[in-house]
Motif scaffolding. Structure first.
Motif, PDB file in Angstrom:
ATOM      1  N   LEU A 321       0.825  -1.211   0.000  1.00 57.00           N
ATOM      2  CA  LEU A 321       0.000   0.000   0.000  1.00 57.00           C
ATOM      3  C   LEU A 321       0.857   1.259   0.000  1.00 57.00           C
ATOM      4  O   LEU A 321       0.504   2.258  -0.633  1.00 57.00           O
ATOM      5  CB  LEU A 321      -0.938  -0.006   1.208  1.00 57.00           C
ATOM      6  N   ARG A 322       1.989   1.235   0.689  1.00 59.79           N
ATOM      7  CA  ARG A 322       2.906   2.384   0.650  1.00 59.79           C
ATOM      8  C   ARG A 322       3.445   2.572  -0.763  1.00 59.79           C
ATOM      9  O   ARG A 322       3.579   3.711  -1.236  1.00 59.79           O
ATOM     10  CB  ARG A 322       4.046   2.191   1.649  1.00 59.79           C
ATOM     11  N   ARG A 323       3.747   1.472  -1.440  1.00 61.24           N
ATOM     12  CA  ARG A 323       4.234   1.584  -2.818  1.00 61.24           C
ATOM     13  C   ARG A 323       3.132   2.107  -3.737  1.00 61.24           C
ATOM     14  O   ARG A 323       3.408   2.860  -4.675  1.00 61.24           O
ATOM     15  CB  ARG A 323       4.754   0.234  -3.311  1.00 61.24           C
ATOM     16  N   ARG A 324       1.912   1.735  -3.477  1.00 62.16           N
ATOM     17  CA  ARG A 324       0.778   2.244  -4.264  1.00 62.16           C
ATOM     18  C   ARG A 324       0.695   3.770  -4.156  1.00 62.16           C
ATOM     19  O   ARG A 324       0.555   4.471  -5.162  1.00 62.16           O
ATOM     20  CB  ARG A 324      -0.513   1.598  -3.760  1.00 62.16           C
ATOM     21  N   ARG A 325       0.802   4.271  -2.927  1.00 56.32           N
ATOM     22  CA  ARG A 325       0.732   5.723  -2.720  1.00 56.32           C
ATOM     23  C   ARG A 325       1.936   6.425  -3.339  1.00 56.32           C
ATOM     24  O   ARG A 325       1.797   7.519  -3.910  1.00 56.32           O
ATOM     25  CB  ARG A 325       0.626   6.025  -1.227  1.00 56.32           C
ATOM     26  N   ALA A 326       3.103   5.810  -3.260  1.00 57.70           N
ATOM     27  CA  ALA A 326       4.299   6.420  -3.840  1.00 57.70           C
ATOM     28  C   ALA A 326       4.178   6.517  -5.356  1.00 57.70           C
ATOM     29  O   ALA A 326       4.558   7.538  -5.961  1.00 57.70           O
ATOM     30  CB  ALA A 326       5.544   5.612  -3.461  1.00 57.70           C
ATOM     31  N   THR A 327       3.654   5.480  -5.995  1.00 56.90           N
ATOM     32  CA  THR A 327       3.456   5.528  -7.440  1.00 56.90           C
ATOM     33  C   THR A 327       2.465   6.624  -7.802  1.00 56.90           C
ATOM     34  O   THR A 327       2.681   7.385  -8.761  1.00 56.90           O
ATOM     35  CB  THR A 327       2.959   4.172  -7.967  1.00 56.90           C
ATOM     36  N   ASP A 328       1.389   6.742  -7.050  1.00 52.57           N
ATOM     37  CA  ASP A 328       0.380   7.764  -7.328  1.00 52.57           C
ATOM     38  C   ASP A 328       0.964   9.173  -7.240  1.00 52.57           C
ATOM     39  O   ASP A 328       0.596  10.053  -8.020  1.00 52.57           O
ATOM     40  CB  ASP A 328      -0.794   7.632  -6.362  1.00 52.57           C
ATOM     41  N   ARG A 329       1.854   9.387  -6.293  1.00 53.12           N
ATOM     42  CA  ARG A 329       2.408  10.735  -6.111  1.00 53.12           C
ATOM     43  C   ARG A 329       3.232  11.182  -7.313  1.00 53.12           C
ATOM     44  O   ARG A 329       3.277  12.374  -7.623  1.00 53.12           O
ATOM     45  CB  ARG A 329       3.260  10.783  -4.839  1.00 53.12           C
ATOM     46  N   SER A 330       3.902  10.269  -7.979  1.00 50.52           N
ATOM     47  CA  SER A 330       4.792  10.647  -9.072  1.00 50.52           C
ATOM     48  C   SER A 330       4.207  10.386 -10.457  1.00 50.52           C
ATOM     49  O   SER A 330       4.790  10.795 -11.466  1.00 50.52           O
ATOM     50  CB  SER A 330       6.120   9.905  -8.944  1.00 50.52           C
ATOM     51  N   ALA A 331       3.060   9.722 -10.543  1.00 56.84           N
ATOM     52  CA  ALA A 331       2.528   9.287 -11.831  1.00 56.84           C
ATOM     53  C   ALA A 331       2.033  10.461 -12.665  1.00 56.84           C
ATOM     54  O   ALA A 331       1.503  11.449 -12.146  1.00 56.84           O
ATOM     55  CB  ALA A 331       1.399   8.288 -11.620  1.00 56.84           C
ATOM     56  N   THR A 332       2.181  10.330 -13.978  1.00 57.00           N
ATOM     57  CA  THR A 332       1.623  11.295 -14.925  1.00 57.00           C
ATOM     58  C   THR A 332       0.501  10.676 -15.749  1.00 57.00           C
ATOM     59  O   THR A 332      -0.180  11.377 -16.493  1.00 57.00           O
ATOM     60  CB  THR A 332       2.718  11.809 -15.878  1.00 57.00           C
ATOM     61  N   VAL A 333       0.327   9.359 -15.637  1.00 53.85           N
ATOM     62  CA  VAL A 333      -0.719   8.638 -16.351  1.00 53.85           C
ATOM     63  C   VAL A 333      -1.601   7.958 -15.309  1.00 53.85           C
ATOM     64  O   VAL A 333      -1.099   7.391 -14.327  1.00 53.85           O
ATOM     65  CB  VAL A 333      -0.128   7.585 -17.313  1.00 53.85           C
ATOM     66  N   SER A 334      -2.902   8.000 -15.498  1.00 48.18           N
ATOM     67  CA  SER A 334      -3.806   7.443 -14.500  1.00 48.18           C
ATOM     68  C   SER A 334      -3.736   5.917 -14.467  1.00 48.18           C
ATOM     69  O   SER A 334      -3.416   5.261 -15.455  1.00 48.18           O
ATOM     70  CB  SER A 334      -5.252   7.876 -14.796  1.00 48.18           C
ATOM     71  N   ARG A 335      -4.070   5.376 -13.302  1.00 48.74           N
ATOM     72  CA  ARG A 335      -4.139   3.926 -13.155  1.00 48.74           C
ATOM     73  C   ARG A 335      -5.187   3.344 -14.102  1.00 48.74           C
ATOM     74  O   ARG A 335      -4.989   2.282 -14.697  1.00 48.74           O
ATOM     75  CB  ARG A 335      -4.454   3.578 -11.700  1.00 48.74           C
ATOM     76  N   ARG A 336      -6.294   4.040 -14.254  1.00 46.28           N
ATOM     77  CA  ARG A 336      -7.362   3.551 -15.129  1.00 46.28           C
ATOM     78  C   ARG A 336      -6.885   3.468 -16.576  1.00 46.28           C
ATOM     79  O   ARG A 336      -7.219   2.516 -17.296  1.00 46.28           O
ATOM     80  CB  ARG A 336      -8.582   4.461 -15.031  1.00 46.28           C
TER      81      ARG A 336
END
Length: 345
Positions: A321-336
């Motif tokens: 879950l920590r890695r999930r949040r870390a990816t979200d913070r830096s992402a430029t493309v949505s998970r969807r």
């Protein structure tokens, strides 16, 4: 001062025996044709006990060896090799694979060509090293190889007729979080696969170091299996492309290090499927992955192994879950948007 190579080939070894020697000899023979800048070959030995790394060092010229004191898995070993190497591009090759002539030039070309600046990973075409035939009636449930369509294939002897089959043209992920090889058990002479693919196969791939600097290396806590799928998610969330090179061919002794019917494989594969879904995929995928695992636990036949995998995944869930949040913070493309690559089970 030694010039920095354009590309570094990293091979992770654990008790590779003669297969490792074949792998390294094929890479050394192919290195001269790899294109401008030269290639270094880095062997990461995960505390082997069979002497394979020592034999390799004596038989392959200019081999660099990173000796690790204990086996912490493929992902940690590959990361050690990436950190110890200097190339702008890093090529990962399984120690139980042999590259065909022209492999290195072909797998590096998509990132080197004009317009390839957005390509973070190139995944090659992996052939099964042996020949196979359809399994006869009465073949046991843990015997042979099973296709995505349920077909079962068994290995034939060297003098017996059989078919050459594909192992992989890249990685896919299903809508229940299951990772699988694209074109698994398709005929060798199948038409070239589509260039763009969801993920790369970690045993036959080239990675751009600049992209790794941005999103991080392989997830070492996974130890083995699904680490390439996890990194593929992160690369795509950062806006990078992953492509397939039809001409970059290896022959792979499938599951030579750990058979797919072993407890090791089944526990790590199930655990890591849950963890990567939790760390990277949309919540409906996570729920379907959990439901699939619970059904397997209820239906058997390896209920004890499934229970161990779920227990390990539960203990490792906070980190995922920590890695999930870390990816979200830096992402430029949505998970969807990235989930648009997912395929039906």
């Amino acid at each position: 001062m030694t010039a920095r190579p354009a590309a570094s080939v990293v091979v992770v070894n654990w008790n590779g025996g003669d297969l490792l020697q074949d792998c390294l000899r094929s890479l050394a023979a192919d290195a001269e044709g790899a294109g401008p800048g030269g290639v270094e070959i880095v062997l990461v030995d995960n505390a082997s006990e069979d002497g394979s790394a020592e034999v390799a060092q004596r038989t392959v010229d200019s081999l660099r060896v990173v000796q690790r004191q204990r086996n912490e898995g493929f992902a940690a070993g590959a990361n050690a090799g990436i950190r110890a190497s200097g190339g702008e591009f890093v090529v990962l090759v399984n120690n139980d694979a042999r590259v065909e002539p022209g492999f290195l030039a072909a797998i590096l070309e998509p990132m080197r060509r004009p317009g390839g600046e957005d390509v973070a990973a190139v995944t090659g075409r992996v052939l099964l090293a042996d020949r196979y035939r359809p399994a006869p009636a009465g073949t046991g449930p843990d015997e042979g190889l099973v296709g995505h369509d349920g077909s079962r294939w068994v290995r034939v002897g060297p003098d017996e007729p059989g078919h050459r089959l594909l192992n992989s043209t890249g990685n896919l992920m299903t809508r229940s979080g299951n990772g699988r090889d694209r074109d698994w058990l398709s005929p060798e002479d199948s038409p070239p696969a589509a260039v763009d693919v969801f993920g790369f196969n970690g045993g036959c791939a080239a990675l751009r170091r600049g992209a790794l600097d941005q999103v991080g290396l392989l997830e070492a806590s996974l130890f083995m299996y699904f680490e390439d799928t996890d990194l593929s998610w992160r690369l795509r969330r950062a806006g990078w492309r992953i492509v397939h090179a039809h001409g970059a061919v290896t022959q792979h002794q499938h599951a030579a290090s750990s058979g797919t019917a072993t407890a090791f494989f089944q526990i790590h594969n199930t655990r890591n499927r849950l963890l990567v879904a939790l760390a990277q995929a949309p919540w409906p995928v996570v729920l379907r992955a959990l439901a699939r695992t619970l059904w397997r636990f209820a239906a058997g036949p390896h209920r004890g192994r499934t229970a161990r995998a779920m227990g390990q995944a539960l203990r490792m869930a906070p980190s995922a879950l920590r890695r999930r949040r870390a990816t979200d913070r830096s992402a430029t493309v949505s998970r969807r948007e990235v989930a648009g690559w997912l395929v039906p089970d």
